[in-house]
Design an enzyme around this catalytic site. Structure first.
Site, PDB file in Angstrom:
ATOM      1  N   PHE A 222      21.913  54.221   5.015  1.00 39.23           N
ATOM      2  CA  PHE A 222      22.820  53.483   5.918  1.00 39.23           C
ATOM      3  C   PHE A 222      22.899  52.014   5.560  1.00 39.23           C
ATOM      4  O   PHE A 222      23.650  51.274   6.188  1.00 39.23           O
ATOM      5  CB  PHE A 222      22.319  53.566   7.370  1.00 39.23           C
ATOM      6  CG  PHE A 222      22.323  54.940   7.944  1.00 39.23           C
ATOM      7  CD1 PHE A 222      23.500  55.517   8.394  1.00 39.23           C
ATOM      8  CD2 PHE A 222      21.148  55.669   8.045  1.00 39.23           C
ATOM      9  CE1 PHE A 222      23.501  56.785   8.934  1.00 39.23           C
ATOM     10  CE2 PHE A 222      21.141  56.937   8.582  1.00 39.23           C
ATOM     11  CZ  PHE A 222      22.326  57.503   9.027  1.00 39.23           C
TER      12      PHE A 222
ATOM     13  N   ASN B 201      25.618  43.962  -2.473  1.00 38.87           N
ATOM     14  CA  ASN B 201      24.764  44.636  -1.486  1.00 38.87           C
ATOM     15  C   ASN B 201      25.035  46.139  -1.407  1.00 38.87           C
ATOM     16  O   ASN B 201      24.101  46.945  -1.374  1.00 38.87           O
ATOM     17  CB  ASN B 201      24.946  43.990  -0.109  1.00 38.87           C
ATOM     18  CG  ASN B 201      23.891  44.471   0.872  1.00 38.87           C
ATOM     19  OD1 ASN B 201      22.707  44.462   0.568  1.00 38.87           O
ATOM     20  ND2 ASN B 201      24.322  44.937   2.015  1.00 38.87           N
TER      21      ASN B 201
ATOM     22  N   TYR C 193      35.318  46.168   1.208  1.00 36.54           N
ATOM     23  CA  TYR C 193      34.366  47.052   1.901  1.00 36.54           C
ATOM     24  C   TYR C 193      34.671  48.518   1.596  1.00 36.54           C
ATOM     25  O   TYR C 193      33.807  49.286   1.176  1.00 36.54           O
ATOM     26  CB  TYR C 193      34.409  46.807   3.423  1.00 36.54           C
ATOM     27  CG  TYR C 193      33.885  47.981   4.210  1.00 36.54           C
ATOM     28  CD1 TYR C 193      32.517  48.258   4.229  1.00 36.54           C
ATOM     29  CD2 TYR C 193      34.753  48.842   4.893  1.00 36.54           C
ATOM     30  CE1 TYR C 193      32.036  49.366   4.909  1.00 36.54           C
ATOM     31  CE2 TYR C 193      34.279  49.937   5.572  1.00 36.54           C
ATOM     32  CZ  TYR C 193      32.919  50.202   5.585  1.00 36.54           C
ATOM     33  OH  TYR C 193      32.455  51.300   6.246  1.00 36.54           O
TER      34      TYR C 193
ATOM     35  N   LYS D  72      32.632  51.691  -0.818  1.00 35.16           N
ATOM     36  CA  LYS D  72      32.317  53.067  -0.404  1.00 35.16           C
ATOM     37  C   LYS D  72      32.932  54.069  -1.377  1.00 35.16           C
ATOM     38  O   LYS D  72      32.314  55.060  -1.758  1.00 35.16           O
ATOM     39  CB  LYS D  72      32.824  53.329   1.018  1.00 35.16           C
ATOM     40  CG  LYS D  72      32.124  52.506   2.084  1.00 35.16           C
ATOM     41  CD  LYS D  72      30.689  52.966   2.287  1.00 35.16           C
ATOM     42  CE  LYS D  72      29.952  52.122   3.305  1.00 35.16           C
ATOM     43  NZ  LYS D  72      28.560  52.551   3.522  1.00 35.16           N
TER      44      LYS D  72
HETATM   45  C1  UD1 Z   1      38.016  49.413  11.074  1.00 32.98           C
HETATM   46  C2  UD1 Z   1      38.028  49.172   9.600  1.00 32.98           C
HETATM   47  C3  UD1 Z   1      37.433  50.365   8.896  1.00 32.98           C
HETATM   48  C4  UD1 Z   1      36.042  50.644   9.401  1.00 32.98           C
HETATM   49  C5  UD1 Z   1      36.090  50.860  10.895  1.00 32.98           C
HETATM   50  C6  UD1 Z   1      34.703  51.014  11.454  1.00 32.98           C
HETATM   51  C7  UD1 Z   1      39.978  47.660   9.338  1.00 32.98           C
HETATM   52  C8  UD1 Z   1      41.341  47.499   8.758  1.00 32.98           C
HETATM   53  N1  UD1 Z   1      39.395  48.879   9.182  1.00 32.98           N
HETATM   54  O1  UD1 Z   1      38.880  50.496  11.330  1.00 32.98           O
HETATM   55  O2  UD1 Z   1      37.402  50.112   7.517  1.00 32.98           O
HETATM   56  O3  UD1 Z   1      35.521  51.787   8.776  1.00 32.98           O
HETATM   57  O4  UD1 Z   1      36.704  49.735  11.506  1.00 32.98           O
HETATM   58  O5  UD1 Z   1      34.745  51.382  12.788  1.00 32.98           O
HETATM   59  O6  UD1 Z   1      39.433  46.747   9.932  1.00 32.98           O
HETATM   60  N2  UD1 Z   1      42.563  46.722  17.795  1.00 32.98           N
HETATM   61  C9  UD1 Z   1      43.184  45.909  18.730  1.00 32.98           C
HETATM   62  N3  UD1 Z   1      42.525  44.784  19.140  1.00 32.98           N
HETATM   63  C10 UD1 Z   1      41.283  44.429  18.667  1.00 32.98           C
HETATM   64  C11 UD1 Z   1      40.673  45.270  17.718  1.00 32.98           C
HETATM   65  C12 UD1 Z   1      41.341  46.411  17.295  1.00 32.98           C
HETATM   66  O7  UD1 Z   1      44.298  46.193  19.178  1.00 32.98           O
HETATM   67  O8  UD1 Z   1      40.764  43.379  19.072  1.00 32.98           O
HETATM   68  C13 UD1 Z   1      43.238  47.987  17.383  1.00 32.98           C
HETATM   69  C14 UD1 Z   1      43.543  48.081  15.905  1.00 32.98           C
HETATM   70  O9  UD1 Z   1      44.791  47.526  15.603  1.00 32.98           O
HETATM   71  C15 UD1 Z   1      43.482  49.615  15.694  1.00 32.98           C
HETATM   72  C16 UD1 Z   1      42.430  50.082  16.709  1.00 32.98           C
HETATM   73  O10 UD1 Z   1      42.357  49.049  17.676  1.00 32.98           O
HETATM   74  O11 UD1 Z   1      44.716  50.189  16.025  1.00 32.98           O
HETATM   75  C17 UD1 Z   1      41.061  50.313  16.105  1.00 32.98           C
HETATM   76  O12 UD1 Z   1      40.658  49.144  15.408  1.00 32.98           O
HETATM   77  P1  UD1 Z   1      39.155  48.970  14.848  1.00 32.98           P
HETATM   78  O13 UD1 Z   1      38.179  49.283  15.902  1.00 32.98           O
HETATM   79  O14 UD1 Z   1      39.068  47.610  14.222  1.00 32.98           O
HETATM   80  O15 UD1 Z   1      39.020  50.107  13.763  1.00 32.98           O
HETATM   81  P2  UD1 Z   1      39.919  50.440  12.470  1.00 32.98           P
HETATM   82  O16 UD1 Z   1      40.886  49.363  12.184  1.00 32.98           O
HETATM   83  O17 UD1 Z   1      40.428  51.815  12.638  1.00 32.98           O
END
Ligand code: UD1
Length: 334
Positions: free
Chosen positions: A80, A99, A149, A153
């Site tokens: 991990f 890393n 990132y 992977k």
């Molecule tokens: C992100 C990473 C992904 C990683 C994963 C781990 C990116 C582009 N991708 O995925 O590589 O493996 O986290 O959990 O960052 N959102 C909001 N407001 C916020 C934060 C998020 O609206 O403040 C929305 C985003 O637009 C998205 C959803 O919530 O639609 C999920 O976002 P997030 O939790 O950051 O995950 P991922 O983008 O899917």
């Protein structure tokens, strides 16, 4: 015989160590606390009533790592250790490649030298890049990654496949996580992002607790039922149990490379999360609609069939439970 867990004090690592101890495995944790706290180790002992060996080592330190293998009877490794912040990786690519990729190489070299060839690797659904075929199945093309990132992977996945090609006695599981949220039901361990969270759930939880003022919803004009982004959220305890099942599969098969999606197969939107979180916490989650976040895609979720058929694994915690357990952790600890 012990299982070595690198990054065992981190979010997913600590939950997996709990499950390993609870099924009676001997565990050795290697962690350098670069993104975790020593108190997590006590929390694991408190939850399980069991102990484990711990080494404060950077897994890039091949010599120290080798000593851990010499001092113990290790028969498998779950890795991990690694940096995981997408935004940070675009600013510090060298740190991420060093890393994550060099760290994995250090670990694999030491394993090889000590003839330990059973390996479970934490990968991510982002290796599918911007694939538009949903749900994601394991045979989709990987590698069209959009940030360092994700590329680390993807590179490690390719390294593992080559290692097996050259030496068929390796026994490798690659687990592609969807979006892990939630926390152990005890509220003693959970997600601790550094600084202001980038991911949705830790942000929502802090808004509900009053630590952050309001959530920015990144886009409400996506091609999804309510216009906001849809993801496959998975409870971290289900994810942890997926590692136990993968390990059992490797112990049965003896050699090979096995790749599994770990997700629920269901998608929830940003506004679904706000609504469900308000329901389970009894708190308001104020939000405002903001422009799309660069690099985000509208929707993805897993096809988890392969893990069900081959590992006998299936997520059992529903979305409401995930929100409940995330809230319990924040409410208890902040
Ligand atoms: C992100 C990473 C992904 C990683 C994963 C781990 C990116 C582009 N991708 O995925 O590589 O493996 O986290 O959990 O960052 N959102 C909001 N407001 C916020 C934060 C998020 O609206 O403040 C929305 C985003 O637009 C998205 C959803 O919530 O639609 C999920 O976002 P997030 O939790 O950051 O995950 P991922 O983008 O899917």
């Amino acid at each position: 015989m012990s299982i070595l867990v690198t990054g065992g004090a981190g979010y997913i690592g600590s939950h997996t160590v709990v499950e390993l101890l609870q099924v009676g495995r001997d565990v050795i944790i290697v962690d350098n606390f670069s993104n975790s706290k020593p108190k997590v180790l006590d929390a694991i002992r408190q939850i399980t009533g069991k102990n484990f060996k711990f080494y404060e080592i950077d897994y890039l330190d091949t010599e120290k790592l080798d000593k851990v293998f010499k001092e113990n009877d290790i028969d498998a490794v779950i890795n991990f250790a690694g940096f995981k912040a997408v935004g940070e990786s675009t600013k510090k690519p060298l740190d991420y490649y060093t890393n994550n990729v060099a760290g994995a190489l250090s670990l694999l070299n030491v394993m090889n030298k000590n003839n330990v060839k059973t390996f479970v690797f934490s990968s991510t659904a982002t290796v599918y890049g911007n694939s538009t075929e949903i749900p994601y199945t394991e045979d989709l093309k990987t590698g069209d990654t959009t940030n360092p990132y994700a590329t680390t992977k993807y590179f490690i996945e390719e390294i593992l496949k080559d290692v097996y090609k050259a030496d068929n006695s390796w026994n490798i599981a690659i687990l592609r996580y969807f979006n892990p949220i939630g926390a152990h039901e005890s509220g003693l361990i959970g997600e601790e992002p550094q600084g202001i969270p980038n991911n949705l759930m830790p942000y929502v939880a802090r808004v509900a607790k009053g630590i952050l003022k309001e959530l920015s919803v990144f886009g409400n004009d996506y091609n999804t039922p309510d216009g906001t982004g849809v993801r496959d959220y998975i409870h971290v305890v289900d994810l942890a149990i997926g590692h136990i099942k993968a390990l059992e599969k490797l112990e049965k098969e003896k050699h090979g490379v096995f790749i599994y999606n770990l997700g629920t197969g269901k998608g929830y939107s940003v506004l679904d999360m706000v609504k469900t979180f308000e329901e389970v916490s009894g708190k308001k989650v104020p939000y405002k609609i903001e422009p799309r976040r660069p690099g985000d895609i509208d929707m993805f979720y897993s096809d988890p069939t392969k893990a069900k058929e081959e590992l006998g694994w299936e997520a059992t915690h529903d979305f409401k439970q995930m929100c409940k357990d995330s809230w319990n952790y924040i409410d208890k600890n902040y």
